[in-house]
Structures are given as C-alpha cells and as structure tokens.
Design a protein around this motif. Structure first.
Motif, mmCIF file in Angstrom:
data_model
loop_
_atom_site.group_PDB
_atom_site.id
_atom_site.type_symbol
_atom_site.label_atom_id
_atom_site.label_comp_id
_atom_site.label_asym_id
_atom_site.label_seq_id
_atom_site.Cartn_x
_atom_site.Cartn_y
_atom_site.Cartn_z
ATOM 1 N N LYS A 31 40.955 39.684 38.379
ATOM 2 C CA LYS A 31 41.499 38.322 38.431
ATOM 3 C C LYS A 31 42.373 38.081 37.214
ATOM 4 O O LYS A 31 41.956 38.310 36.076
ATOM 5 N N PHE A 33 45.087 35.255 35.272
ATOM 6 C CA PHE A 33 45.533 33.875 35.135
ATOM 7 C C PHE A 33 46.744 33.856 34.211
ATOM 8 O O PHE A 33 46.638 34.187 33.017
ATOM 9 N N ALA A 38 41.527 38.240 33.240
ATOM 10 C CA ALA A 38 40.211 37.721 32.865
ATOM 11 C C ALA A 38 39.093 38.648 33.318
ATOM 12 O O ALA A 38 38.064 38.769 32.650
ATOM 13 N N VAL A 39 39.284 39.282 34.469
ATOM 14 C CA VAL A 39 38.310 40.234 35.007
ATOM 15 C C VAL A 39 39.083 41.476 35.420
ATOM 16 O O VAL A 39 40.071 41.385 36.142
ATOM 17 N N GLY A 61 34.148 36.715 30.984
ATOM 18 C CA GLY A 61 34.529 36.810 32.390
ATOM 19 C C GLY A 61 33.378 36.552 33.346
ATOM 20 O O GLY A 61 33.510 36.786 34.558
ATOM 21 N N THR A 63 31.828 33.631 34.369
ATOM 22 C CA THR A 63 32.040 32.551 35.342
ATOM 23 C C THR A 63 33.094 32.941 36.368
ATOM 24 O O THR A 63 32.927 32.690 37.571
ATOM 25 N N THR A 64 34.166 33.555 35.931
ATOM 26 C CA THR A 64 35.211 33.998 36.861
ATOM 27 C C THR A 64 34.644 34.985 37.871
ATOM 28 O O THR A 64 34.951 34.924 39.069
ATOM 29 N N THR A 65 33.787 35.885 37.406
ATOM 30 C CA THR A 65 33.166 36.858 38.305
ATOM 31 C C THR A 65 32.315 36.165 39.360
ATOM 32 O O THR A 65 32.418 36.464 40.562
ATOM 33 N N ARG A 67 32.514 33.114 40.456
ATOM 34 C CA ARG A 67 33.355 32.333 41.369
ATOM 35 C C ARG A 67 34.050 33.230 42.386
ATOM 36 O O ARG A 67 34.226 32.831 43.545
ATOM 37 N N MET A 68 34.436 34.417 41.963
ATOM 38 C CA MET A 68 35.024 35.349 42.932
ATOM 39 C C MET A 68 33.976 35.814 43.943
ATOM 40 O O MET A 68 34.253 35.903 45.141
ATOM 41 N N ILE A 73 37.092 31.235 44.163
ATOM 42 C CA ILE A 73 38.446 31.736 43.915
ATOM 43 C C ILE A 73 38.526 33.141 44.509
ATOM 44 O O ILE A 73 37.507 33.825 44.649
ATOM 45 N N GLY A 227 36.067 41.269 30.102
ATOM 46 C CA GLY A 227 36.457 41.354 31.501
ATOM 47 C C GLY A 227 36.087 42.645 32.199
ATOM 48 O O GLY A 227 36.412 42.828 33.370
#
Length: 336
Positions: A31, A33, A38-39, A61, A63-65, A67-68, A73, A227
């Motif tokens: 991911k 941005f 970020a990941v 990373g 929270t991003t993980t 959410r994916m 996202i 990440g």
C-alpha cells in the motif's frame, strides 16, 4: 547443587498453520500513499481459532495492514482472503472490528450504543439491545447500561465499544491497539475476554506495540517494522531465534573446566548475590558442559537455562531501532 531448566525446551514442529484452516491469508500486500510505501510486500497467515498479534512500533504499518485485510482500503498489490472470501466485505456480518480511532454517539445510552454497532453488522436492534444489557452485566458494567456515553469515563466508553465489537458473535474479531487507554485492571479483563473468544472458536487478531500483551496472549505473531514483516509465525519459533541463555554459579572460579565454557561466557558479580557466568547454551547441549564441570571439580552451586523472551526475539528480528521505538511508545502510553 541446584539445576533449574526454567521454561527451556527443544522446539518441536511448532505451528498452527499445518493443522488448522486459515481465517486470514494475505500474500504480497503493498500500500502506497502519495508515493510513500506504508506496507511493502506483507505475507500473513492467521489460523482459525488462534489469537494472532501484529506487533510493531507506531507508524510501522499495523493499522494499514488491518484495514487492507478487512477491505476498508484496497491494496495496490497483493492478494488477501478472509474467512474464505476474496472480497472481505462479503463476510462483514461474521467480522467484529475495533478501529484505533474510537468513537460512539455521545447521546446514546451504553446498551443502545452496543446494539447500534451490532446492527451495522446485521444484528436486529431488539436482539442487540438484549445482548447489550447482558454483556454489560457480564463484564461488570451493568450499572452503566442506561448512562449516556458522554457520562462515562474514557476507559468505560472504550469498554462499551469493545462489547459492541463482539455483540453479534463474530467468527473473526479484529482489534486495533485495543489496550491503549485502558488501565491495568481493564487490560486484564480484555485479555481474559480475548481468551474466552478463542476458547469458543473465534479467531482473534490484534495489533499492539506492547510486547507483554503479545507474549501472554498470542499463539502466533507477525513482527512488523518499516512496512515489512521480517517474521510471521509461532511465538515459540520467534523466541528460538535466540539460543537459550545459561546462568552458572560455581564454588571455584578457576580451573581446567573453564575451557569448557563457550566463547561468549562473561562473568558478573552482584552484591549480596554472588558471582555468575552467563553464556548461550552450546550447540551440543548442557550434558557435555555438566560433565566437564563435575570432572573439573568446579563445584556447581546453581545452573539455570532460560529461553529468550519475545522482547529479545523482537530485537534480534526487527533490529535495535524498531525495538527502541516500541519501548518509547510503551513508555509514553504508561505516562499518559
């Protein structure tokens, strides 16, 4: 002579993934941005019924993980499957999710707030209200059922939101930094809740920057830093990245037996406690060392063998910088 082997044991074929189907499977998740990655190519496999931790410092990373994985996202690259579905939204009613950013309508009563969160996952409101009161009572908050969220402390409001996360009895429960903002007593209650969910067959995945929670709770962990995931698997396998450590106390300090000690052996004296040798357990095991000590008349007073903790494993796997960031985040939270 005192021999204490602590919790050290030879690792066998550890791992849950070889004997359980997967609740979550992700390969090569990326991911970005605004040009920032970020990941970066994360692989994660979460066995059904496990308590799985995503461990790393703030900004790593985590929270991003999550959410994916949940389809909040989409990844720029990679593949994910949640509860057998390649499109996570198809399994929304079977998932409970506590986001890092907490938020409830302040005018709602506690039991209604729980019912509302459940309704977002398909639970009928009337059933959600009934279960909401039951959950509040079960978790020692029955007296707050009819209080508005604005009348609750921050910690109590967070507990209400946690109960809303599980009110619809999900198969998969995902917590993003769930212990943040809770005092020690309520952190203990949350740990017991997580174990109870797993005992009933749910899969629990949570992110944290506090190693102690992961070490106490998790069957498996993913260590994330910058990440990337340099390690994902059973906690025991992570700890076994570092050889068990030996602490030896002898009556004699010199003799031919000292040649049997490993090259990394060091001597430390502690006032009132004695002088000890510290070193990594030799590849050949403890028996040849014991034989040399006894034949050399070292006079063994005590010998203990301890496996590395998850903190030491994190340092070895993720590096000193990531470990320092993890410690700083924990210290800031404890002072807050």
């Amino acid at each position: 002579m005192k021999l204490d082997l602590g919790d050290w044991q030879v690792a066998g074929n550890a791992g849950l993934g070889d004997r359980k189907s997967l609740a979550i499977e992700a390969r090569g998740l990326v991911k970005r941005f605004d040009g920032f990655t970020a990941v970066d190519g994360i692989d994660i496999s979460v066995p059904e019924g496990a308590i799985y931790g995503i461990l790393g410092p703030n900004g790593a990373g985590k929270t991003t993980t999550l959410r994916m994985l949940l389809g909040i996202i989409d990844p720029d690259e990679g593949y994910r499957k949640v509860l057998g579905a390649e499109r996570p939204h198809e399994m929304a009613s079977a998932i409970g999710y506590l986001p890092e950013e907490r938020g409830l309508y302040p005018a709602m009563k506690s039991y209604e707030a729980i019912a509302f969160v459940g309704a977002l996952r398909g639970l009928p409101l009337a059933e959600g209200r009934r279960r909401g009161r039951e959950l509040l009572e079960e978790h020692g908050l029955g007296y707050a059922a009819d209080r508005q969220i604005r009348q609750l402390s921050k910690g109590m409001a967070q507990q209400v939101q946690i109960l809303g996360t599980i009110v619809h009895e999900p198969r998969l429960v995902v917590f993003d930094e769930p212990f943040s903002g809770l005092d020690a007593l309520n952190q203990g209650r949350l740990e017991r809740m997580m174990r109870g969910l797993a005992d009933r067959g749910a899969t629990v995945i949570f992110s944290t920057h506090v190693i102690a929670h992961a070490e106490r709770l998790c069957d498996e962990v993913a260590i994330i830093a910058g990440g990337k995931v340099p390690f994902a698997g059973p906690v025991d396998v992570a700890r076994d990245r570092i050889r068990p450590q030996v602490r030896l106390e002898t009556r004699a300090m010199e003799g031919a037996w000292r040649a049997a000690l490993p090259a990394d052996a060091r001597v430390e004296s502690k006032p009132g406690a004695g002088t000890f040798f510290y070193f990594s357990l030799p590849e050949t095991g403890v028996e040849p060392l014991l034989r040399a000590l006894i034949e050399g008349e070292a006079g063994i007073l005590s010998l203990s063998i301890e496996r590395a903790g998850l903190h030491d494993a994190f340092v070895a796997i993720a590096g000193e910088a990531a470990a320092k960031a993890l410690e700083e985040a924990t210290n800031v939270e404890q002072r807050a």
